[in-house]
Design a protein around this motif. Sequence first.
Motif, PDB file in Angstrom:
ATOM      1  N   ASN A  36     115.402  37.238   6.430  1.00 25.01           N
ATOM      2  CA  ASN A  36     115.382  37.707   7.826  1.00 25.01           C
ATOM      3  C   ASN A  36     116.360  36.886   8.661  1.00 25.01           C
ATOM      4  O   ASN A  36     116.429  35.667   8.515  1.00 25.01           O
ATOM      5  N   HIS A 190     115.269  44.386   1.717  1.00 21.61           N
ATOM      6  CA  HIS A 190     114.510  43.231   1.245  1.00 21.61           C
ATOM      7  C   HIS A 190     113.875  43.536  -0.121  1.00 21.61           C
ATOM      8  O   HIS A 190     113.365  42.641  -0.787  1.00 21.61           O
ATOM      9  N   GLU A 240     114.772  29.863   4.397  1.00 22.98           N
ATOM     10  CA  GLU A 240     113.485  30.487   4.739  1.00 22.98           C
ATOM     11  C   GLU A 240     112.425  29.453   5.051  1.00 22.98           C
ATOM     12  O   GLU A 240     112.361  28.435   4.411  1.00 22.98           O
TER      13      GLU A 240
END
Lengths: 240, 543
Positions: A36, A190, A240
Amino acid sequence: MIKVISLSKKFNSQWVIRNLNLNIKKGEFYCLLGPNGAGKTTTLKILSGLIKPTQGKVYLGGFDVEREYLQAKKLLGFIPDTPFLYENLTPWEFLEFIANIFGIEKNTFQKEVNYYLELFNLKEVKDTLLKEFSHGMKQRVLYIANFIRHPKVLLIDEPLVGLDPHAIYLIKDLLKKETQQGTTILMCTHILSIAEELSHRIGILDKGEIIVQGTLDELKKRMGDTNLEEIFLKLTETGE
Amino acid sequence: MNPLTIKLLSFKNITFFYRRRHPLKFFLIILCIILTIIGIYFALVEGFNFLIHLGGIGSVILKRLLFIMFSILFFMIAISFGILFYTSGVKSKETEFHLLLPQSLPRITYFKFWEAVFLSSWIPLVGLIIFSFAYTKINHLSFTYPFIAIFHFIPFIIIASFLGYITSLGVLRFLNIKKFFIFSLILTLLLILLYKKELTQEKTVLYFLSEKVAFLKFSQLWYLPYSWVTKGLVALEENYWGKVLIYLSNLYSLSALCIIFVPLLGDKFFLPCFYKHFYASHKKTYPTSLWDNILKIKFLPVSLRNFLLKDIKLFLREPALWLQFLVFFGLLFFYFLNLRKFSYHAMEPIWKNLISFLNTFSVLCIVCSLSIRFVFPQWSLEGRNFWILKLAPFSLKEIFLEKFIFSFLPLAIISGGLILVSNIMLESQPSTFYFTLFITLITCFVTISFSLGLGAYFADFKRDYYLKAVESIGGVIALILNLTYIIITIFTFASINHLFLRGKILFLKRVTNTFLVLWTSLSILFSFVILKLGYNKLEKKEY
């Protein structure tokens, strides 16, 4: 078919894309993966001409997206993750609008739309307002809007959001056929299994930079891992 | 099929859809619209009748009012256009969709211009058409008058919209918040200088609506397009066809020029505006604000405090909202500039009564527009995130209460302040001040209840852009209801005073107090009914 040269994008003082280079051939299915906030959607929006790059050039089918945007957009199909549709139109009316804009002949339009509506199980609701549709149904209408015109370049952002297994199966099949017919597809997702199954080449984007790209076999060979998930996690773990 | 046809098709579809789904509601809405049109027509006829029966001065006032009305309307349409162009053009997902299609930028901006023209001007246009029919009846004019008048209104709307178009493009392209405040400061200083210059002029006792009223002069300047409409209509009334043709030619040639410039300007400026406001604004950073610290003071329950903070932040971070707020105050400046010239103390009691109630009516109209613009979309503002509120460990009643406090406090302070300033300027009696203040505060309560209740009833969380909720059928109903309430209020109390001055009522205080108690009770009752209606609807709403 898609050529990106030294593309960079800055929002305020923050660089979201840095020196991105891509060269995707005709009929190739390229999958862009990333965590993201990696800059996937921004990249797609720059490629589609929706956002101007801070630096660099984008060419679709040889046309400069900034300077020759009309020619470039005639080649382009775009499927965003949250689609815009005229909620007070029926699917038929919306598709007719798209067909008119892209200059599709009436007979071809009717034949194609009837075929796809049947295929996507939307024929019975073709005269219902789009506001009555679920997210998945709207997504299906958006796919039809792109498939009826067979664009030379198709950009897809999160292709399977809100779709049921039948629709997912169908779309995967149709996307494969499109690439066989010469359509170049750039997809951001994703869902790693989709990338593994469909793409010819994969690029992993992190913090606005492509950190690795190649075919799945090349990536496995280079990273010494057995599957894409392990490769992805290893490469993006700090992000992440 | 072009984008404009698509919009018309959408309108047709939604009408048929609504008629099929809710036939009774559809019928009631149509009936409500027809009754409103008839009501406005007769209210205008009565108003004109009142002015005409004042004698010779009445018809003079009527013509002067035409000039003022068209000049104010001109700026109101321009402002409204700017806001709608921002919401439906620059902040719209539809624009993003069109930019993906092989359509030229001039074509997209041209379409967005006409869309905003239609959205911003259909209500004023309907009002003007009703106005022209009422004006025809009262002046016993030819039946062709209203139809020729409509030919004046169309280019007038296009020119006003074009002003809104270039202003919004300029503001969106070149101004950021810092520059905007510097620009506003310079503009305010200029206006103060202008005001000071006016003050140094000859200090004679100025008669009501005389030539010396600054805004009237401004509204009659021959080179400004809004005066051409009134001059054309006056010439039409007096059958000077040559003049009518000249003013019509002026209006149409200027509007044609505007239409030519729309795509040209759009081609140059629209895209940078779109990039700046549709995408880049999402990437801004917002450090802890002053409000975070102010609301840390524990004078409110935690739920209220959190929701208040959220609503204040949403308001401050949405330029379309606070810009409208500033524009309202800009227009108020002109109002007060003229108010000080009325020489209220030198007037007959009958005029004093009229001016005092007209002033209260003006303030209440401001309350009404603020409440429709800012309070009505409060629920739609939550958008797709309403499920967060719905799942929060607070009752919907608490959220309703927070929204009410968030709306009532600022509006009560603003309207109370306006009543105070205008009464000081009019040099009115303390009793008049307290009376008008009470009416204003109760009206504030009622309009906010109506707007909040109907906003909840017609809440649309799926809208592309929540400010469009104001232009929805719910917004129109809330506007009609609020205006009707205000007109009934002013008409009731002004009539009591008028009848007393004419000697038809002997005990003013007793009658006024009786009506005041009755009016207050009914107002509060209606407010709770509408709030309850909205609350119930929202509570049952599924996501």
